[in-house]
Design an enzyme around this catalytic site. Structure first.
Site, mmCIF file in Angstrom:
data_model
loop_
_atom_site.group_PDB
_atom_site.id
_atom_site.type_symbol
_atom_site.label_atom_id
_atom_site.label_comp_id
_atom_site.label_asym_id
_atom_site.label_seq_id
_atom_site.Cartn_x
_atom_site.Cartn_y
_atom_site.Cartn_z
ATOM 1 N N ARG A 151 0.857 -1.187 0.000
ATOM 2 C CA ARG A 151 0.000 0.000 0.000
ATOM 3 C C ARG A 151 0.890 1.234 0.000
ATOM 4 O O ARG A 151 1.497 1.583 1.003
ATOM 5 C CB ARG A 151 -0.916 -0.035 1.228
ATOM 6 C CG ARG A 151 -1.625 1.257 1.526
ATOM 7 C CD ARG A 151 -2.635 1.107 2.646
ATOM 8 N NE ARG A 151 -2.101 0.525 3.871
ATOM 9 C CZ ARG A 151 -1.377 1.198 4.773
ATOM 10 N NH1 ARG A 151 -1.068 2.460 4.568
ATOM 11 N NH2 ARG A 151 -0.958 0.588 5.877
ATOM 12 N N HIS A 164 -3.051 4.288 5.125
ATOM 13 C CA HIS A 164 -4.189 3.381 5.305
ATOM 14 C C HIS A 164 -5.492 4.047 4.863
ATOM 15 O O HIS A 164 -6.292 3.470 4.141
ATOM 16 C CB HIS A 164 -4.269 2.961 6.776
ATOM 17 C CG HIS A 164 -5.461 2.144 7.113
ATOM 18 N ND1 HIS A 164 -5.635 0.851 6.674
ATOM 19 C CD2 HIS A 164 -6.555 2.436 7.859
ATOM 20 C CE1 HIS A 164 -6.780 0.381 7.125
ATOM 21 N NE2 HIS A 164 -7.368 1.316 7.846
ATOM 22 N N TYR A 193 5.026 4.706 11.177
ATOM 23 C CA TYR A 193 5.332 3.287 11.324
ATOM 24 C C TYR A 193 6.089 2.680 10.143
ATOM 25 O O TYR A 193 6.385 1.483 10.147
ATOM 26 C CB TYR A 193 4.053 2.468 11.582
ATOM 27 C CG TYR A 193 2.955 2.650 10.547
ATOM 28 C CD1 TYR A 193 2.941 1.909 9.370
ATOM 29 C CD2 TYR A 193 1.929 3.560 10.749
ATOM 30 C CE1 TYR A 193 1.948 2.064 8.428
ATOM 31 C CE2 TYR A 193 0.920 3.727 9.821
ATOM 32 C CZ TYR A 193 0.932 2.973 8.661
ATOM 33 O OH TYR A 193 -0.064 3.152 7.734
#
Length: 386
Positions: free
Chosen positions: A281, A285, A294
């Site tokens: 991805r 998100h 992260y």
């Protein structure tokens, strides 16, 4: 001798047990040879390999056009979110190969069960972008007719669509219909109980279902290593007696090939298949996520070098199957899609509050009728007050 070979018993701690007796008739022997179920040792690839020369050039060009349109779709939907036209948008940027291949391998009478990130697969199935994004706009539970498009509503709870896919596929098989259900889920969804229940039911019932796991490395901010210690997610299939396949999820040709084989396997009565597509991805998100907290820029840059759109374009150009004019035509078609999205989403929606009660039950329950009457009375009172 390992620790596992030593277990305490009456003779004293650490004493090794004798070897078990051999199997004999009537003993509970293994029911299935696991070897044929094991996934590929490495993700299957097609682009840039000799296998690509055997693929239909028109299929590859069609996948390329879908990839280009899909990338532009993701960009436009993200922009609409920034403008407040969408409440939230989980982009599938970087995962377009999985999305378009999933739609391309299905027949018109097959069923697609998408997750919340799979609106591109829904659009590739033929649903209008405005309808595909209606849930994420906050206007309705589902913006399209599931029966007409043979596509279930988006599933925002993780993996709950998987048992539904098994139930539909099993019912179709009982009726004698050679329908296949393709259910899409992310790597995070494989940690949910619904995932395991669906795999178990599908295997026991021999249901014609294909499970497509898009492993993009993160369940929001949780990396895969903190979710599963399995060698791959495709290995999870073996525990249920289901074949597992592993494919490069950014190689549209490979994803299409592996999914097509899985769909044919299920349609022919040989049961379900679990396909893990290893992808990434590229975007956060959702628009509310700060992915920089992260994952690092170097990681994202490495995956951008394996971009599914660029991979397909490079292969087609090297093979002499794509020229500048074809690239321009694909880009122009993608821009027409984006322009239509802007036009549709800039118009204010006309919403009927009473539609909340439509399509909930075939025969409304007494409680639902009571709630509908209460809302109708409130709307009438507001109209009189104006």
């Amino acid at each position: 001798m390992t620790v596992l070979d030593q277990q305490p018993d009456a003779a004293g701690p650490g004493r090794a047990h004798p070897a078990p007796p051999p199997w004999h008739p009537g003993a509970q022997a293994p029911r299935t040879d696991p070897a044929p179920l094991l996934p590929d040792p490495a993700p299957v690839r097609a682009l840039g390999t000799p296998a690509a020369s055997s693929l239909d050039p028109e299929l590859l060009r069609g996948l390329y056009r879908r990839l280009v349109a899909g990338r532009r779709y993701n960009q436009q939907a993200t922009t609409l979110t920034k403008q407040g036209r969408l409440a939230v948008y989980p982009a599938s940027t970087g995962q377009e190969a999985c999305e378009v291949a999933a739609a391309a391998v299905l027949r018109e009478d097959d069923w697609l069960f998408p997750s919340y990130r799979d609106t591109l697969a829904v659009v590739s199935r033929g649903v209008d972008p405005l309808e595909a994004l209606t849930l994420l706009r906050g206007d309705a539970h589902s913006g399209w007719d599931p029966v007409r498009w043979r596509t279930a509503p988006l599933s925002t709870p993780l993996a709950t669509q998987l048992p539904h896919a098994v139930g539909l596929a099993h019912a179709a098989r009982l009726r004698g219909d050679d329908v296949v259900a393709l259910a899409m889920v992310g790597d995070g969804g494989t940690s949910e109980g619904d995932f395991h229940e669906a795999l178990n039911f599908a295997a026991v019932l021999n249901a014609p279902v294909v499970f497509l796991v898009q492993n993009n490395g993160y369940a929001i901010s949780v990396p895969l290593a903190k979710q599963s210690a399995a060698p791959t997610l495709a290995h999870k299939a073996v525990g249920y007696g289901v074949p597992g396949r592993l494919v490069d999820g950014n190689d549209a040709a490979a994803v299409h090939t592996v999914l097509a084989e899985a769909v044919e396997h299920a349609r022919s009565g040989r049961g379900p298949v679990l396909v893990e597509a290893v992808t990434y991805r590229l975007d956060p998100h959702t628009n509310a996520d700060d992915a920089g907290r992260y994952r690092g820029d170097d990681e994202v840059a490495a995956w951008r070098a394996h971009d599914p759109v660029a991979l397909m374009e490079r292969h087609l150009r090297d093979a002499g199957l794509l020229d500048d004019e074809a690239v321009r035509q694909a880009a122009d078609a993608a821009e027409e899609l984006a322009a239509r999205m802007r036009e549709e989403f800039h118009a204010e929606p006309k919403l009927d509050p009473m539609s909340l009660f439509a399509h909930v039950y075939a025969e409304p329950t007494p409680q639902l009728r009571e709630q509908a009457d209460q809302l109708a009375a409130e709307l009438d009172a507001e109209a009189v007050a104006r």
